[in-house]
Design a protein around this motif. Sequence first.
Motif, PDB file in Angstrom:
ATOM      1  N   SER A   1      59.108  43.208  39.756  1.00 56.22           N
ATOM      2  CA  SER A   1      58.031  42.403  40.324  1.00 56.22           C
ATOM      3  C   SER A   1      58.344  40.913  40.313  1.00 56.22           C
ATOM      4  CB  SER A   1      56.732  42.649  39.551  1.00 56.22           C
ATOM      5  OG  SER A   1      56.754  41.957  38.320  1.00 56.22           O
TER       6      SER A   1
ATOM      7  N   THR B   1      52.087  45.177  47.702  1.00 54.33           N
ATOM      8  CA  THR B   1      52.973  46.160  48.312  1.00 54.33           C
ATOM      9  C   THR B   1      52.139  46.976  49.291  1.00 54.33           C
ATOM     10  OG1 THR B   1      54.385  46.230  46.361  1.00 54.33           O
ATOM     11  CG2 THR B   1      54.516  48.108  47.850  1.00 54.33           C
ATOM     12  N   HIS B   2      52.690  47.233  50.480  1.00 55.37           N
ATOM     13  CA  HIS B   2      51.954  47.881  51.563  1.00 55.37           C
ATOM     14  C   HIS B   2      52.672  49.134  52.038  1.00 55.37           C
ATOM     15  CE1 HIS B   2      49.579  44.140  52.466  1.00 55.37           C
ATOM     16  NE2 HIS B   2      50.589  43.641  51.770  1.00 55.37           N
ATOM     17  N   SER B   3      51.877  50.092  52.517  1.00 55.89           N
ATOM     18  CA  SER B   3      52.394  51.297  53.153  1.00 55.89           C
ATOM     19  C   SER B   3      51.832  51.353  54.564  1.00 55.89           C
ATOM     20  CB  SER B   3      51.967  52.537  52.371  1.00 55.89           C
ATOM     21  OG  SER B   3      52.368  53.709  53.035  1.00 55.89           O
TER      22      SER B   3
ATOM     23  N   THR C   1      49.451  52.172  40.935  1.00 53.10           N
ATOM     24  CA  THR C   1      50.475  51.800  39.976  1.00 53.10           C
ATOM     25  C   THR C   1      50.567  52.892  38.918  1.00 53.10           C
ATOM     26  OG1 THR C   1      50.010  49.459  40.321  1.00 53.10           O
ATOM     27  CG2 THR C   1      51.243  50.041  38.332  1.00 53.10           C
TER      28      THR C   1
ATOM     29  N   PHE D   1      57.391  50.941  53.834  1.00 47.69           N
ATOM     30  CA  PHE D   1      56.846  50.213  52.692  1.00 47.69           C
ATOM     31  C   PHE D   1      57.407  48.802  52.753  1.00 47.69           C
ATOM     32  CE2 PHE D   1      57.419  54.649  51.460  1.00 47.69           C
ATOM     33  CZ  PHE D   1      56.131  54.999  51.102  1.00 47.69           C
ATOM     34  N   TYR D   2      56.546  47.807  52.582  1.00 50.06           N
ATOM     35  CA  TYR D   2      57.018  46.427  52.563  1.00 50.06           C
ATOM     36  C   TYR D   2      56.235  45.645  51.528  1.00 50.06           C
ATOM     37  CZ  TYR D   2      53.003  45.117  55.499  1.00 50.06           C
ATOM     38  OH  TYR D   2      51.745  44.897  55.987  1.00 50.06           O
ATOM     39  N   THR D   3      56.849  44.568  51.056  1.00 49.38           N
ATOM     40  CA  THR D   3      56.255  43.766  50.003  1.00 49.38           C
ATOM     41  C   THR D   3      56.748  42.332  50.151  1.00 49.38           C
ATOM     42  OG1 THR D   3      55.941  43.604  47.598  1.00 49.38           O
ATOM     43  CG2 THR D   3      58.082  44.385  48.359  1.00 49.38           C
TER      44      THR D   3
ATOM     45  N   ASN E   1      54.187  43.524  43.430  1.00 46.41           N
ATOM     46  CA  ASN E   1      55.036  43.169  44.563  1.00 46.41           C
ATOM     47  C   ASN E   1      56.398  42.704  44.071  1.00 46.41           C
ATOM     48  OD1 ASN E   1      53.212  40.802  43.806  1.00 46.41           O
ATOM     49  ND2 ASN E   1      54.895  39.804  44.841  1.00 46.41           N
ATOM     50  N   SER E   2      57.347  42.701  44.986  1.00 42.71           N
ATOM     51  CA  SER E   2      58.695  42.210  44.691  1.00 42.71           C
ATOM     52  C   SER E   2      58.905  40.878  45.383  1.00 42.71           C
ATOM     53  CB  SER E   2      59.748  43.198  45.198  1.00 42.71           C
ATOM     54  OG  SER E   2      59.694  44.400  44.474  1.00 42.71           O
TER      55      SER E   2
ATOM     56  N   THR F   1      64.684  44.709  46.646  1.00 37.68           N
ATOM     57  CA  THR F   1      64.051  45.785  47.395  1.00 37.68           C
ATOM     58  C   THR F   1      63.758  46.960  46.471  1.00 37.68           C
ATOM     59  OG1 THR F   1      65.187  45.109  49.410  1.00 37.68           O
ATOM     60  CG2 THR F   1      64.385  47.376  49.327  1.00 37.68           C
ATOM     61  N   PRO F   2      62.512  47.447  46.451  1.00 35.62           N
ATOM     62  CA  PRO F   2      62.213  48.624  45.630  1.00 35.62           C
ATOM     63  C   PRO F   2      63.035  49.838  46.091  1.00 35.62           C
ATOM     64  CG  PRO F   2      60.191  47.567  46.359  1.00 35.62           C
ATOM     65  CD  PRO F   2      61.314  46.932  47.114  1.00 35.62           C
TER      66      PRO F   2
END
Length: 180
Positions: A142, A101-103, A157, A93-95, A125-126, A130-131
Amino acid sequence: LCVAHLGKEDKGVLVAFDLATGHEKWKWTGDGPAYASPVVLTVEGTKQVVLHTERSLVGVALADGTLLWKIATEPLPRYWNSVTPVVDGPIVFYTGQSKGTHSLKIAKQGDAFTTQELWVNENVNSVYNTPVLRDGLLFGLSEKGTLFCISARTGETAWTDPTRRDNFGSVVDVGSALLV
């Protein structure tokens, strides 16, 4: 090993040092560093360092520093990649700032590794934190300064807290609770 991403804008090096001797074991030369830390991912027995650089998300073999995969994550002008990727099995997972936010699923095909985007949540997104992944949910702060919760499986969400806070902060998993 001690793995560090060093360098400057447009010129970076990911270096692995042997802990017992301090000698360099391997290095990968690529994008300059971002404001994120490397994390370890294992896919079909291959340990990888997942790294958010200034312009990309990469997977580098922990054994020898070979680049295994790379995707572009070019930030918008005057923005930075500043969130450490979150790993769950073969999923990353990255943002980032204004990027959603992506998987991403990392898989092995023959001798190579592939990336497959599973979902994108464009609304949350952040920026500088880090989430946290807990019980199949991503919890974070966010870029709007609000707390959020996203399903790690679908990217939907679950909720956002309307109370505005600062976008500088952390969500920490302490076992029995999350601290913000």
